[in-house]
Scaffold this motif. Structure first.
Motif, PDB file in Angstrom:
ATOM      1  N   ARG A  87      -2.480  -2.412   6.181  1.00  0.00           N
ATOM      2  CA  ARG A  87      -3.775  -2.495   6.867  1.00  0.00           C
ATOM      3  C   ARG A  87      -3.659  -2.947   8.332  1.00  0.00           C
ATOM      4  N   LEU A  91      -5.120  -0.529  11.344  1.00  0.00           N
ATOM      5  CA  LEU A  91      -6.137  -0.957  12.302  1.00  0.00           C
ATOM      6  C   LEU A  91      -5.666  -0.818  13.748  1.00  0.00           C
ATOM      7  N   GLU A 117      -8.500  10.407   4.210  1.00  0.00           N
ATOM      8  CA  GLU A 117      -9.548   9.659   3.511  1.00  0.00           C
ATOM      9  C   GLU A 117      -9.014   8.343   2.971  1.00  0.00           C
ATOM     10  N   GLN A 120      -8.584   5.848   5.816  1.00  0.00           N
ATOM     11  CA  GLN A 120      -9.879   5.341   6.264  1.00  0.00           C
ATOM     12  C   GLN A 120     -10.402   4.273   5.310  1.00  0.00           C
ATOM     13  N   ARG A 121     -10.198   4.456   4.023  1.00  0.00           N
ATOM     14  CA  ARG A 121     -10.618   3.442   3.055  1.00  0.00           C
ATOM     15  C   ARG A 121      -9.821   2.154   3.226  1.00  0.00           C
ATOM     16  N   ALA A 123      -8.729   1.054   6.034  1.00  0.00           N
ATOM     17  CA  ALA A 123      -9.289   0.414   7.226  1.00  0.00           C
ATOM     18  C   ALA A 123     -10.642  -0.210   6.948  1.00  0.00           C
ATOM     19  N   ASP A 124     -11.478   0.469   6.161  1.00  0.00           N
ATOM     20  CA  ASP A 124     -12.867   0.038   5.976  1.00  0.00           C
ATOM     21  C   ASP A 124     -13.051  -0.997   4.874  1.00  0.00           C
ATOM     22  N   ASP A 125     -12.174  -1.019   3.902  1.00  0.00           N
ATOM     23  CA  ASP A 125     -12.379  -1.822   2.691  1.00  0.00           C
ATOM     24  C   ASP A 125     -11.182  -2.739   2.474  1.00  0.00           C
ATOM     25  N   GLU A 126     -11.333  -4.008   2.834  1.00  0.00           N
ATOM     26  CA  GLU A 126     -10.216  -4.945   2.731  1.00  0.00           C
ATOM     27  C   GLU A 126      -9.757  -5.116   1.287  1.00  0.00           C
TER      28      GLU A 126
END
Length: 318
Positions: A87, A91, A117, A120-121, A123-126
């Motif tokens: 992660r 980022l 996809e 992106q998940r 990045a968006d969802d720790e």
């Protein structure tokens, strides 16, 4: 022919990068064709050596294609944190480790999700990243937190304090420069099966001579087209950082490869790159001296006089 001993030529007329291109040509023309773990197939030689002078800011930065040295630098700084989750790299826009956790996710869940996809998940969802973005105890974990165990009298054991190999090497270079034990090792046999990928650049040894810090990097497995340009930069970068921390001038960077190979499906890249002529002599400037080897940031590094030719792409074998 399965063995490579590419000679080094110190002639001023010979560009430092030519030895890399000679190795690439030697493997492609004379390497043994082998079936590999990925199923793609390689041409491979065993045992190769490249040598680079790092004095006056010189770095083994490949010029016959663009090497994204900031990406490689961010990865090295990530190693030094001991982090094993992708992660922090995601980022920062660093993509080089994404394929392994994505492949693991698809294999375990059966979900048909594209790499883009999945990333992106991450990045968006720790929480998703914690579950699916970890690579296991890869490079940085072994470098700065090699596990130890204390055995009890009853035959059981408990985990002890981890060993920070990087910190210990810095201290030993300062206090006992003549030692032959300045080593950072990534090949922890007990934990290989927990790693997304066992370490390729596995052993770094440092040597002090004539007031200069030299480094030898042994790489057990090397993708010459995609991996080696990054490995050369990263190994020399670590050497430069440590040299600054221990008040030594950087000397020679020596790279040694075990299974040194080109993937069969990299033919287009290899053919094009071998047509190109290296040029220029890029140099690295370290803009400040942090308090420790662990405090560098990407803003601390500047490369001058780097005018590479166009990027060359090829698929990554996972």
């Amino acid at each position: 022919m399965a063995t490579a001993a590419i000679p080094s030529d110190s002639s001023a007329a010979r560009h430092y990068e030519q030895q890399y291109l000679d190795l690439m040509r030697h493997i492609w023309e004379r390497g043994s064709e082998r079936v590999d773990r990925t199923g793609i197939g390689t041409r491979s030689v065993f045992g190769a050596m490249l040598r680079f002078d790092l004095s006056d800011g010189r770095m083994p930065l490949i010029t016959t294609k663009r090497v994204y040295w900031k990406t490689a630098t961010r990865e090295m700084l990530w190693f030094l944190t001991g982090e094993t989750n992708i992660r922090p790299l995601v980022l920062q826009g660093v993509k080089i480790w994404n394929e392994w956790p994505h492949a693991n996710y698809v294999r375990e869940t059966g979900e048909d999700i594209s790499l883009e996809e999945f990333v992106q998940r991450i990045a968006d969802d720790e929480a998703f990243a914690i579950r699916w973005g970890d690579l296991g105890p890869v490079y940085g974990k072994q470098w700065v937190d090699w596990p130890t165990y204390r055995y009890r009298k009853d035959g059981t054991y408990e985990k002890g304090e981890g060993i920070n190999q990087v910190a210990e090497v810095v201290e030993s270079l300062r206090n006992n420069p003549g030692s032959r034990r300045h080593i950072i090792e990534g090949w922890n046999v007990a934990e290989l099966d927990r790693m997304a990928l066992p370490p390729c650049h596995k052993t770094y040894q440092f040597h002090v001579g004539d007031g200069k810090l030299n480094c030898a990097l042994y790489q057990r497995s090397c993708d010459v087209a995609l991996g080696l340009p990054f490995n050369l930069w990263s190994g020399a970068l670590l050497q430069r950082m440590i040299a600054q921390q221990v008040d030594l001038e950087p000397g020679e960077f020596v790279w040694m490869g075990g299974d040194t190979h080109l993937y069969i499906n990299h033919e287009e890249l290899v053919t094009e790159q071998l047509k190109r002529e290296p040029s220029g002599e890029p140099r690295l400037e370290i803009l400040r001296r942090p308090d420790s080897i662990f405090d560098y940031t990407i803003e601390d590094f500047a490369v001058h006089d780097y005018a590479p030719q166009a990027p060359l792409k090829a698929p990554v074998a996972v």
